[in-house]
Structure formats: structure tokens, C-alpha cells
Design an enzyme around this catalytic site. Structure first.
Site, short mmCIF file in Angstrom:
data_model
loop_
_atom_site.label_atom_id
_atom_site.label_comp_id
_atom_site.label_asym_id
_atom_site.label_seq_id
_atom_site.Cartn_x
_atom_site.Cartn_y
_atom_site.Cartn_z
N ARG A 281 -65.96 -21.67 -89.74
CA ARG A 281 -67.18 -21.19 -89.10
C ARG A 281 -67.20 -21.52 -87.61
O ARG A 281 -66.50 -22.41 -87.14
CB ARG A 281 -68.40 -21.79 -89.79
N ASN B 96 -64.01 -23.05 -96.09
CA ASN B 96 -65.03 -22.54 -95.19
C ASN B 96 -64.53 -22.70 -93.77
O ASN B 96 -63.97 -23.74 -93.41
CB ASN B 96 -66.34 -23.33 -95.38
N GLY C 243 -82.76 -18.26 -94.04
CA GLY C 243 -83.18 -16.97 -94.59
C GLY C 243 -82.03 -16.06 -94.93
O GLY C 243 -82.18 -14.84 -94.89
N HIS D 236 -74.73 -39.78 -106.62
CA HIS D 236 -75.41 -40.09 -107.88
C HIS D 236 -74.44 -40.23 -109.05
O HIS D 236 -74.81 -40.74 -110.11
CB HIS D 236 -76.46 -39.03 -108.20
N HIS E 13 -62.34 -24.50 -102.76
CA HIS E 13 -63.36 -24.05 -101.82
C HIS E 13 -62.78 -24.12 -100.41
O HIS E 13 -61.97 -25.01 -100.09
CB HIS E 13 -64.59 -24.96 -101.91
#
Length: 302
Positions: free
Chosen positions: A110, A108, A257, A174, A106
Site C-alpha cells: 500500500r 498487502n 467507509g 488473547h 496473506h
């Protein structure tokens, strides 16, 4: 050209380069390119590859979104910006290889601006991490050497800081285990001014392909059987758990959104969960749990 446009040009170029290299590595599949518009402002380009010879699924997305109000996920550490207008531009990618001996990865990169247009607050963020199923120590070391090389021109302590941040961020509380073997995670990068901060983002972004492609080439033809495939699908469940519970990019995209299909293109095409599964002591699967899924200094004696 203003600062935002400079970053957009770089990130679009980075997306193009990564897509081209992944198509070359796969040798069979090509990316579907899907332009989209966000009703609240902005849009992007989602590039998705599926059922390839090397990559079972790969998504490389570019987005530029803006709005009148930052979502809660973006203001958690900056409560003074709550309710501010914003612009966010980024490239995000996830690669799920077919062969269990090739790690998932992965990345990213930004850029955010928020607040008053006359005096905006801005910052860079991003990083990359590696999630092996049947790891090779030399691959993990090489991955972290590339991460360190990207950071070294910008400060002797930068790799250690961002490597630790990555270990802490990609941690499944967890499960009490890391998602993989880490890499870099950084956010709120602006303390050295725009030019130097942007230079660091480019250093990190440009280092991704040279770090990952040698691993793919070395492992893509490694023999495997149903046992390894089923373990890969089981461990992909951890990836889904992290992305849906903890991942800030996923949460930001949904809260702002964004386009759901593009936000969730990071999820693997096939995955499984088994109740209370435990690796057999001394098995290759046990090696992953015992030797790799906890923070450690991979470059300590290298």
C-alpha cells in the site's frame, strides 16, 4: 506520471499477475472480477475465487480511496495528520487453500499520501505472512529466505527488523500465540526518498508469488482426511479472530467507509470453534503449537 500514478500502475499489474498465477495453479476455478465505487471517493477491483480444485477461497483486491479526513486507525501513530485529507492505494490478498497441508497466506502492499497537496506526507507499507496448519520446516525456511532476499538489497538489518515487526503484529494476545510463522511487516517507509522506497515495495511485492507458489505445488496433492480438515477449520478461527480484532487494514477499511464485501473477503468460507480444545500431546496438531506458533529465527543455522 506523478508518484501516485506510478504506484497505482504497479499495484494493478501486481494484482493481474497474482490473479493469473492463482488461476493457473488452481486449474479449474476462475476469479470473479467485481468493480466498485466508494461513495466518499475512489473505488477498486475485487477479484474473488471460490470452490476451486486447490483454493477453497482466494481474494485479491485493488483499491484507490480518498477523502477529506483520515480515519483514526491511520493517524494513531501520526496524530499531526488527524483531520487531513488523504489518498490510499493498495493491493491486499488472502488465500485459503482446500488441502490442510497447504498454508493460508496473506499479503498487502500500500501507499498513503496525506496533508497539504503542495507538500504531502507519504509512506509505503505492507508485507506478507504464512499460516500453516500442518507445517513443513523446509517450506517455512524457504518462505523466510524469500523474505530476506527481498530485503537484502536495501540494508543488512532490514529483514530482521521487518521479520520481528511481523511476529509482533500478527500476534493474538488473547491466545498468546502467533497467527502463523510470519514473514515481513513494514509501515511508514519513506526515509530513503520516493524512488528507493518504491523500489523496496516492488521488491517485496514481486517476491510474493515466487515464495508461495512452490509451497502450493509441493503440498496440494498431499493426502488428508476428516481429522486434518476439522483441524484446519478450527485453526481458521484464529484467522477470523485476528482480522476482526486487530487487523489495521480491516479497521481502516471499515472506518473509512470502504466496501464491506471487499474488506471482509479475507475471511474463510468455512470455520469452526470448539470450546477449550487442546491438541493431543505428541500429535501432528501439537507440533504446530509446540514448534511453530512462537517467534523464532528460522534462518539462524540455515
Amino acid at each position: 506520471m506523478n508518484e501516485l500514478e506510478q504506484v497505482k500502475d504497479y499495484l494493478r499489474s501486481l494484482q493481474d499477475r497474482i490473479v493469473a498465477e492463482l488461476e493457473k495453479l488452481d486449474g479449474e476455478a476462475v476469479f470473479r472480477r467485481d468493480s466498485w465505487q466508494r461513495p466518499g471517493g475512489g473505488g477498486g477491483l475485487s477479484c474473488v475465487l471460490g470452490d476451486g480444485a486447490v483454493f477453497e477461497k482466494a481474494g485479491v483486491g485493488f483499491s484507490h480511496v480518498f477523502g477529506d479526513k483520515l480515519p483514526p486507525s491511520a493517524t494513531k501513530g501520526r496524530p499531526d495528520l488527524a483531520g487531513s485529507g488523504f489518498q490510499a492505494v493498495g493491493v491486499s490478498l488472502v488465500i485459503h487453500p482446500l488441502n490442510p497441508y497447504v498454508p493460508t497466506t496473506h499479503a498487502n502492499f500500500r501507499f498513503f499520501t496525506a496533508g497539504d497537496d503542495s507538500d504531502p506526507v507519504w509512506w509505503f507499507g505492507g508485507g506478507f505472512d504464512l499460516t500453516p496448519y500442518y507445517p513443513f520446516e523446509e517450506d517455512v525456511i524457504q518462505w523466510h529466505q524469500a523474505a530476506k532476499a527481498a530485503c537484502d538489497p536495501f540494508g543488512d538489518d532490514l529483514y530482521a527488523r521487518y521479520k520481528t515487526w511481523c511476529d509482533e503484529y500478527f500476534f493474538l494476545k488473547h491466545r498468546n500465540e502467533t497467527r502463523g510463522v510470519g514473514g515481513l511487516f513494514f509501515d511508514d517507509v519513506n526515509e530513503h526518498g520516493f524512488e528507493r522506497s518504491f523500489e523496496f515495495l516492488r521488491s517485496a511485492g514481486d517476491s510474493f508469488l515466487p515464495a508461495y507458489t512452490p509451497i502450493v505445488r509441493n503440498r496440494r496433492n498431499h493426502p488428508y482426511g476428516d481429522r486434518q480438515r476439522q483441524f484446519q477449520l478450527y485453526r481458521r478461527g484464529r484467522y477470523v479472530e485476528f482480522n476482526l480484532i486487530y487487523d489495521r487494514g480491516t479497521i481502516f477499511g471499515l472506518q473509512s467507509g470502504g466496501r464491506t464485501e471487499s474488506i471482509l473477503m479475507s475471511l474463510p468460507p468455512l470455520v469452526r470453534w470448539d470450546y477449550d480444545w487442546q491438541p493431543e500431546t505428541g500429535s501432528p496438531e501439537d507440533t504446530l503449537y509446540r514448534d511453530y506458533l512462537h517467534p523464532q529465527d528460522w534462518l539462524a543455522t540455515k
